[in-house]
Structure formats: C-alpha cells, structure tokens
Design an enzyme around this catalytic site. Structure first.
Site, PDB file in Angstrom:
ATOM      1  CG  ASP A  38       2.516 -20.913   1.449  1.00 42.15           C
ATOM      2  OD1 ASP A  38       1.556 -20.606   0.814  1.00 42.15           O
ATOM      3  OD2 ASP A  38       2.708 -21.318   2.792  1.00 42.15           O
ATOM      4  CB  CYS A  40       8.141 -29.422   5.040  1.00 45.90           C
ATOM      5  SG  CYS A  40       8.001 -27.813   5.003  1.00 45.90           S
ATOM      6  CD  GLU A  44       6.215 -21.133   4.308  1.00 44.80           C
ATOM      7  OE1 GLU A  44       5.545 -22.017   3.867  1.00 44.80           O
ATOM      8  OE2 GLU A  44       6.113 -20.530   5.221  1.00 44.80           O
ATOM      9  CG  HIS A  52     -15.851 -31.685   6.582  1.00 40.74           C
ATOM     10  ND1 HIS A  52     -16.231 -30.682   7.614  1.00 40.74           N
ATOM     11  CD2 HIS A  52     -14.503 -31.003   6.720  1.00 40.74           C
ATOM     12  CE1 HIS A  52     -15.567 -29.703   7.972  1.00 40.74           C
ATOM     13  NE2 HIS A  52     -14.333 -29.852   7.551  1.00 40.74           N
TER      14      HIS A  52
HETATM   15  C1  PEP Z   1       4.285 -25.200   2.416  1.00 42.99           C
HETATM   16  O1  PEP Z   1       4.176 -24.048   2.218  1.00 42.99           O
HETATM   17  O2  PEP Z   1       4.721 -25.996   1.424  1.00 42.99           O
HETATM   18  C2  PEP Z   1       4.044 -25.915   3.457  1.00 42.99           C
HETATM   19  C3  PEP Z   1       4.650 -26.815   3.748  1.00 42.99           C
HETATM   20  O3  PEP Z   1       3.329 -25.053   4.579  1.00 42.99           O
HETATM   21  P1  PEP Z   1       1.715 -25.176   4.471  1.00 42.99           P
HETATM   22  O4  PEP Z   1       1.146 -26.091   3.370  1.00 42.99           O
HETATM   23  O5  PEP Z   1       1.208 -25.553   5.873  1.00 42.99           O
HETATM   24  O6  PEP Z   1       1.481 -23.661   4.094  1.00 42.99           O
HETATM   25 MG    MG Z   2       3.501 -22.877   3.876  1.00 42.80          MG
END
Ligand code: PEP
Ligand code: MG
Length: 597
Positions: A479, A526, A455, A203
């Site tokens: 992922d 993303c 993913e 943290h």
């Molecule tokens: C990803 O897997 O790229 C994603 C954006 O989701 P998270 O990182 O929340 O698993």
């Molecule tokens: Mg993900």
C-alpha cells in the site's frame, strides 16, 4: 522445430516453475448444447433433468470436498465451497426452472440463457477480481451441462499414459474441482497445465500456485496448436509453453529442473538454522498468513513467528460475520500452533479490493454502498477507518484477539493509520475491550503490544508521533507504493507505473526503519518487498532486522541473508538512497547482485 505458445505464467516459490511432460488435451469445454422448444406436457420432465444434473454435481463437489486432505492449502476447500455456493444460488438453480416453465424450452437452453445473464452481471463489475468470478460461474454451469448430456466430469476422462510419463493437461479452462481431482489421482502424474482462459487472479491460477503446479494460463488457441501426446515444456516463469522442443532446449530445461531440485533440497536444510549475516547480525523471518490453517506451512518453513495475520479473510465471502467466539477460536488456533513464537494479528483491513458480502454489510447497518463509478474505494472507508466507523465490529475483534493472547504470544497490528488521533482512538478501543474482558473475568495479556502499519506516506512522515504511541511498526509496502505513487494496485492499466524501486518509496521505507531503530522499536516489512530476493541486501542495509513474507519465500530469503554482509549492505543502501531515478536504483542493485554471484 520447437514451437512456442505465450500466456501468463503461474509459478510459486515452492516449485521450479518448470514442468516437462506429454500433452493431454482435455475434452473441449464448449459442449454441443442442444436447444429446442418443448411442449407443456414435457415441462416436468425437463425440470427433473435439471434437478438431477444439479444433484449429481452437488454430490461430486461434496465428495471432492470430503476428500480434501487436512493439510491441503486452505484455498482448495475455499474454492470448492465457492463452487458449491454458486451451484446452490437461486439465480442458477431456480431461475432456469422458471425459464423452462415460462418459455417452454429444454433444460440446457434455459441454463445457458441464465448463465449468460449472470455472467453479464459479473462482467459489468469494474473490479478485476469480481469480473473474473464469471469464469467460476461458467465452470460450474459447464459441469451441470456435462451431466445433462449424460457425461462425466472432464477430469474423469483422463487416462494414464501407457509409458507412465508425466502429464501436462491442456484445456480451454480448468475448474478448481477438476484440477484437484487430477492432482489427487494416484494413477497419473500431473506435472503442470496450460489453459486458454484465465488471468493471474483466476481461481485456477491461485489454486495452481497453492498446489505447486507450474502453469501457463491465458494461452490463446492452445488446443489448436498442441496435439495429443506432444512433448511440452511449461515455463511458468517466462509465461511460455514450448511444443516439441529440440534436443538442446530439452536438455537445457532438464538441467534447470535438476538444478532447482538441488537448490530446494539445499534450502530445506536451512530450516533449523538462524538467519545471520556473514558478520553475525540476526535477521528474523516471519510468515504472512490468511487463514489459521496456514500456520502449519509457516512452521514447516521454519518461520520465527507470524508477522502478519490478515484477518479479513475470516470475514469475506459469507453473509453472516464471525462472532467473538468464532474469531477467538481462529486466533487461538494460530497462537497455540506457533508454540510461544510471536503472532501479529492485524485488525480488519476491509475496504478497497476486500469487500464484505452485501448481507454482511446489511447486518452491520451499512448502506448498500456500491461505490459510484467516480468514487475511489482505496481512498475511502478502509481498514482502521472502517473499524472506527463500526465500533461494535472493532470491539468484538479486539476482545477475540485479546483472549487469544492468553494462550500464546500475540500482538495487535492496526492497518492504514494516517492520523495521530486514529492511533489514540484505536488504543482507547483496546483499553475498552480489556475493561470488558476484566468485567467478564476473562484472561488476556494485559501488556499485549499494539503496533501500527506504515502504509500511507502521511504515517511515514509523522514518525516521531507514531513511535511515541505504538510499540512496534510494520511497513505495508504494497500500500505504501500505491499511496506514494498514486497508483491503484488493482488497476492493470497503470500496473507498469507501480514501481517498488521508485526513490520516493525507498526514502519512506528507509526513513521509517531509521526512526524505529532510533526509538528502539521493532520494525518489519510485511509487504511483498520482504520476500523479494533482489531487495534482501538493500533492506538489511537500511537497518531492517525483521521481514515478514509468504511462507514459501522464507528459506530462499534466509539463504540470501546468510550470504550478505551488513557492511556491504549498508554501503549499497547508501548508494541506492542517493539515486533519483528507479533506473539508477535498478542498476545499483544489479551491480551488487553480480558482485555477490
Ligand atoms: C501491505 O500493504 O503491504 C500489506 C502487507 O497489506 P495488504 O497487502 O494486506 O494490504
Ligand atoms: Mg496493506
């Protein structure tokens, strides 16, 4: 001569990752703990000492919590709440009292026995994130021990330097509350810190990133190697601390700091500008957020909208799950804040490294499912699989998201799809949630787009079926890399094999972008790849027009877009996609970067 300490650098996109200042050694955290047996007649006195110390720390944390500025990063309040929760946990507050009574030992002794007991439990957990929480427990107990010894919190002892110079705090460990305390003080200028303890997910490290404080954590023996008042350079990018640097090194770092400051001021001017390539292609830059309050940072960075709202953070670290009303408020807050800009709300992505509290699981009727050592939660009940297994949980969330669509531009994003039947079931749930709202005569956007995350390789290889059923796609590359390369993204033992430039990963990314573009479906990335400046040109070359990333990365990516031409990017992508080896990919990207420089 310049001396050097090595540790783990903690830098955020919001600062240069360099701090220069004078060392201030924080009082050592290993307090001398007095341990002695007591007589039965002294039990009440020792229990009262414990109660009093706990009350003082509670009051101190409450005061800090009340002083958290409304615009402060959400982690600040969350960590103070966590420390307050640890303090109030009967395992820490009741058990030592019991030990005083039964073993006839003084308060400090009882508290340290219990501390070791609790930490042993934490440290036996396999998950690195939870293992590191034992550090939070130690920090809280240390505050209580300090009070038992009649002292003040460590941060209160820091004095302003006579020369008014910036301070770099060097400590064994620095609790979030102490860091906040130091940052808020107006009589000192804290420019960075160095700790002997702490890993990248402690943290302390997370908060340093949010507060924009360059830091090096895990720097062993820092307090032995650094003397009070030493001139220090904290290089959070390289993960090193330079002690008493020579004139040339100091001048070099000062120049880097100045150049960074100039660069950031240039970036700030890009806020209102749209991100177009040199040949006029518009690229949309969205923000990833985890709490409703993060929308402010997204707006400040000039985001075109929210590309990923990770809703699971509303559900974690609590015993009682948020009901429809609470969720609606959170989603509507973001939808309103973004004033018509799109807000992509991802349905619950619980599972793997994101787990619900035991009491919350029990409230859903879930078995007390601690994974057995051989089970692999990343491949287990996670994300959409979890939601389909607990329909009420899913429906409640969908109703809340749908209701928020009445006050802004909202889209639903479903994580971790692998099967067509999962898409169909998810869409059936959306239809059912709409029916329920209609019966209640509550408003929602009847045409709300539903998208899916790509993913899992199975999804990237089933695109014709996906694009037919979904209205947009979002590549969760974090992922996708994990599942393509069979590398647990949370396992440090195999972290060196987690490679975003593996040709298999890049092929799946390119395939997805191409299929979505052909079907005229919006597609974004993303995952972390979207905010990585070394990949901006490559992704544009693959045909990507929407990127979603941490707000602190948006302006730097925008600058990169403004310097990129679509034609050169396409040629780079074609070259990279012919490569069979990550090394070849890396070499091609480096050549392109050198040409652009
Ligand atoms: C990803 O897997 O790229 C994603 C954006 O989701 P998270 O990182 O929340 O698993
Ligand atoms: Mg993900």
């Amino acid at each position: 001569m310049t001396r050097e300490l090595i540790g783990i650098g903690v830098a955020s996109g919001a600062h240069a990752g360099i701090a220069i200042g004078r060392a201030h050694l924080l009082a050592p955290s290993e307090l001398e703990i007095r341990q002695y047996p007591i007589e039965r007649k002294d039990v009440l006195h020792e229990v009262a000492r414990l109660n009093n110390a706990f009350s003082l720390v509670r009051a101190e944390l409450e005061q800090l919590r009340a002083e958290v500025a409304p615009g402060a990063p959400s982690e600040v309040a969350a960590f103070l709440d966590l420390h307050r929760m640890i303090l109030d946990d009967p395992l820490l507050s009741d058990a030592p009292r019991e030990l005083v009574r039964t073993r006839l030992i003084n308060a400090e002794w009882a508290l340290t026995i219990q501390l070791e007991e609790v930490c042993k439990q934490f440290e036996s957990i396999e998950d690195a994130y939870f293992r590191e929480r034992s550090q939070d427990v130690r920090q809280v107990v240390e505050r209580v021990l300090r009070r038992l010894a009649g002292g003040k919190p460590a941060a209160a002892a820091v004095r302003r330097r006579a020369d008014g110079e910036r301070l770099i705090v060097v400590a064994h460990d620095l609790a979030p509350a102490d860091m906040l305390h130091l940052k808020q003080r107006t009589d000192i200028v804290l420019s960075g810190f160095v700790t002997e303890l702490g890993g990248p997910t402690s943290h302390t490290a997370i908060l340093a990133r949010s507060l924009g404080l360059p830091a090096v954590v895990g720097a062993a023996h820092a307090r032995e190697r650094v003397a009070e008042g030493d001139l220090l350079i904290v290089d959070a990018i390289a993960g090193r601390v330079l002690i008493d640097p020579d004139a040339a090194t100091l001048a070099d770092y000062r120049a880097r700091l100045q150049a960074e400051a100039q660069h950031r001021s240039v970036l700030r001017k890009l806020r209102g500008r749209s991100a177009r390539t040199t040949d006029g292609v518009l690229i949309e830059l969205f923000a990833n957020i985890e709490e409703p309050e993060d929308a402010r940072e997204a707006l400040e960075a000039g985001a075109d909208g929210i590309g990923l709202f990770r809703t699971e953070f509303l559900f974690m670290n609590r015993d009682c799950l948020p009901d429809e009303e609470e969720q609606y408020e959170a989603y509507a807050q973001v939808a309103r804040a973004m004033k018509g800009k799109p807000v992509v709300i991802r349905t619950l992505d619980i599972g793997a490294d994101k787990v619900l509290n035991e009491a919350a699981r029990a409230s859903l009727g879930m078995p007390n499912g601690k994974p057995t050592p051989e089970s692999n939660p990343a491949l287990g009940l996670r994300a959409i699989r979890y939601c389909l297994a607990y329909p009420e949980l899913f429906l409640t969330q969908l109703r809340a998201i749908l209701r928020a669509s009445a006050v802004g531009t909202v889209r639903i994003l479903v994580p971790m799809l692998a099967h067509v039947h999962e898409i169909e079931q998810a869409l059936a749930f959306v239809a059912r949630a709409k029916e329920q709202l209609k019966e209640r005569k509550q408003k929602f956007d009847a045409r709300i787009p539903v998208g899916g995350m790509i993913e899992v390789p199975a999804a990237a290889l089933s695109l014709p079926a996906f694009v037919k059923r979904l209205q947009f796609l979002s590549l969760g590359t974090n992922d996708l890399i994990q599942y393509t390369l069979a590398i647990d993204r949370a396992d440090t033992a195999v972290a060196h094999l987690y490679d975003q430039l593996h040709p298999a990963v890049l092929k799946l990314v390119a395939l997805t972008i191409r299929a979505a573009n052909r079907a005229r479906l919006p597609v974004s990335v993303c995952g972390e790849m979207a905010g990585d400046l070394t990949l901006t040109e490559l992704l544009i070359g693959m045909g990507l027009r929407q990127f979603s990333m941490h707000p602190s990365q948006i302006l730097a990516v925008k600058a990169r877009v403004l310097a990129t031409s679509r034609r050169a990017a396409a040629a780079l992508a074609a070259r990279v996609l012919r490569a069979h080896d990550p090394l070849e990919v890396r070499a091609a990207l480096e050549r392109a970067a050198r040409r652009a420089a």
